[in-house]
Design a protein around this motif. Structure first.
Motif, PDB file in Angstrom:
ATOM      1  N   TYR A  53       0.838  -1.195   0.000  1.00 11.96           N
ATOM      2  CA  TYR A  53       0.000   0.000   0.000  1.00 11.96           C
ATOM      3  C   TYR A  53       0.872   1.244   0.000  1.00 11.96           C
ATOM      4  O   TYR A  53       1.721   1.413   0.869  1.00 11.96           O
ATOM      5  CB  TYR A  53      -0.908   0.031   1.230  1.00 11.96           C
ATOM      6  N   PRO A  55       0.124   5.402  -0.295  1.00 20.35           N
ATOM      7  CA  PRO A  55      -0.902   6.428  -0.440  1.00 20.35           C
ATOM      8  C   PRO A  55      -0.743   7.202  -1.744  1.00 20.35           C
ATOM      9  O   PRO A  55       0.370   7.453  -2.210  1.00 20.35           O
ATOM     10  CB  PRO A  55      -0.669   7.346   0.759  1.00 20.35           C
ATOM     11  N   GLU A  56      -1.873   7.584  -2.325  1.00 22.98           N
ATOM     12  CA  GLU A  56      -1.859   8.300  -3.596  1.00 22.98           C
ATOM     13  C   GLU A  56      -1.061   9.596  -3.493  1.00 22.98           C
ATOM     14  O   GLU A  56      -0.375   9.988  -4.428  1.00 22.98           O
ATOM     15  CB  GLU A  56      -3.289   8.590  -4.051  1.00 22.98           C
ATOM     16  N   GLU A  57      -1.135  10.261  -2.355  1.00 21.68           N
ATOM     17  CA  GLU A  57      -0.412  11.522  -2.184  1.00 21.68           C
ATOM     18  C   GLU A  57       1.098  11.321  -2.366  1.00 21.68           C
ATOM     19  O   GLU A  57       1.766  12.103  -3.045  1.00 21.68           O
ATOM     20  CB  GLU A  57      -0.701  12.105  -0.800  1.00 21.68           C
ATOM     21  N   THR A  59       2.556   8.836  -3.984  1.00 27.80           N
ATOM     22  CA  THR A  59       2.787   8.457  -5.373  1.00 27.80           C
ATOM     23  C   THR A  59       2.797   9.698  -6.260  1.00 27.80           C
ATOM     24  O   THR A  59       3.653   9.844  -7.129  1.00 27.80           O
ATOM     25  CB  THR A  59       1.699   7.470  -5.843  1.00 27.80           C
ATOM     26  N   LEU A  60       1.858  10.607  -6.021  1.00 26.08           N
ATOM     27  CA  LEU A  60       1.804  11.840  -6.811  1.00 26.08           C
ATOM     28  C   LEU A  60       3.046  12.699  -6.592  1.00 26.08           C
ATOM     29  O   LEU A  60       3.579  13.279  -7.534  1.00 26.08           O
ATOM     30  CB  LEU A  60       0.544  12.645  -6.463  1.00 26.08           C
ATOM     31  N   GLN A  63       5.796  11.196  -8.600  1.00 24.67           N
ATOM     32  CA  GLN A  63       5.589  11.425 -10.029  1.00 24.67           C
ATOM     33  C   GLN A  63       5.905  12.863 -10.410  1.00 24.67           C
ATOM     34  O   GLN A  63       6.478  13.115 -11.475  1.00 24.67           O
ATOM     35  CB  GLN A  63       4.159  11.059 -10.411  1.00 24.67           C
ATOM     36  N   LYS A  90      -0.975  16.698 -12.325  1.00 24.27           N
ATOM     37  CA  LYS A  90      -0.616  15.967 -11.108  1.00 24.27           C
ATOM     38  C   LYS A  90      -0.432  16.918  -9.923  1.00 24.27           C
ATOM     39  O   LYS A  90      -0.823  16.600  -8.798  1.00 24.27           O
ATOM     40  CB  LYS A  90       0.637  15.130 -11.346  1.00 24.27           C
ATOM     41  N   ARG A  93      -3.883  17.910  -8.709  1.00 20.88           N
ATOM     42  CA  ARG A  93      -4.489  16.805  -7.953  1.00 20.88           C
ATOM     43  C   ARG A  93      -3.868  16.702  -6.570  1.00 20.88           C
ATOM     44  O   ARG A  93      -4.564  16.519  -5.568  1.00 20.88           O
ATOM     45  CB  ARG A  93      -4.313  15.488  -8.726  1.00 20.88           C
ATOM     46  N   LEU A  94      -2.545  16.848  -6.488  1.00 26.62           N
ATOM     47  CA  LEU A  94      -1.850  16.779  -5.209  1.00 26.62           C
ATOM     48  C   LEU A  94      -2.300  17.914  -4.288  1.00 26.62           C
ATOM     49  O   LEU A  94      -2.582  17.688  -3.108  1.00 26.62           O
ATOM     50  CB  LEU A  94      -0.339  16.836  -5.428  1.00 26.62           C
ATOM     51  N   MET A  97      -5.726  17.166  -2.928  1.00 22.71           N
ATOM     52  CA  MET A  97      -5.675  16.153  -1.880  1.00 22.71           C
ATOM     53  C   MET A  97      -5.206  16.737  -0.557  1.00 22.71           C
ATOM     54  O   MET A  97      -5.766  16.447   0.504  1.00 22.71           O
ATOM     55  CB  MET A  97      -4.758  15.005  -2.293  1.00 22.71           C
TER      56      MET A  97
END
Length: 121
Positions: A53, A55-57, A59-60, A63, A90, A93-94, A97
């Motif tokens: 796992y 977290p998307e944060e 990962t962003l 990236q 991106k 989006r970050l 979030m």
């Protein structure tokens, strides 16, 4: 003290030949770049990543840093434009979030703050 003890035990194991048949002997270490993760979160990140796992944060963030590096190295104007667009998406989006998380944290605290204050008087 702990560092000295660890070094001493490693030296003892080497002297006895206990570390000769370890997997990966003679191969390069695969060091993961965690520079995009704040220092105080790196251990938690590795634990979560090893458990499958991330977290998307985080990962962003990774990236975005990668896209920034690509932009610096890119010489093709059309590719650079595409990378800027992707980076902007991106980054937006970050930021959303982060704003959502802060709002949720703030609202929760505001909701429970009077109860907590009363309880801990």
């Amino acid at each position: 003290m702990f560092t000295w003890l660890a070094e001493q035990r490693i030296t003892d194991e080497i002297d006895r030949g206990e570390l000769e048949d370890l997997p990966g002997k003679g191969e390069s270490l695969q060091i993961e770049d965690l520079s995009h993760i704040p220092e105080d979160l790196r251990i938690a990140y590795r634990v979560m990543k090893n458990a499958g796992y991330v977290p998307e944060e985080l990962t962003l963030r990774a990236q975005c840093l990668q896209l920034e590096d690509l932009l610096q190295a890119c010489g093709n104007p059309s590719e650079k434009k595409r990378l800027y667009k992707l980076l902007n998406e991106k980054t937006a989006r970050l930021r959303m979030m982060i704003a959502e998380r802060r709002l949720a944290e703030n609202t929760t605290f505001q909701q429970y703050e009077p109860v907590l204050s009363e309880r801990f008087k």
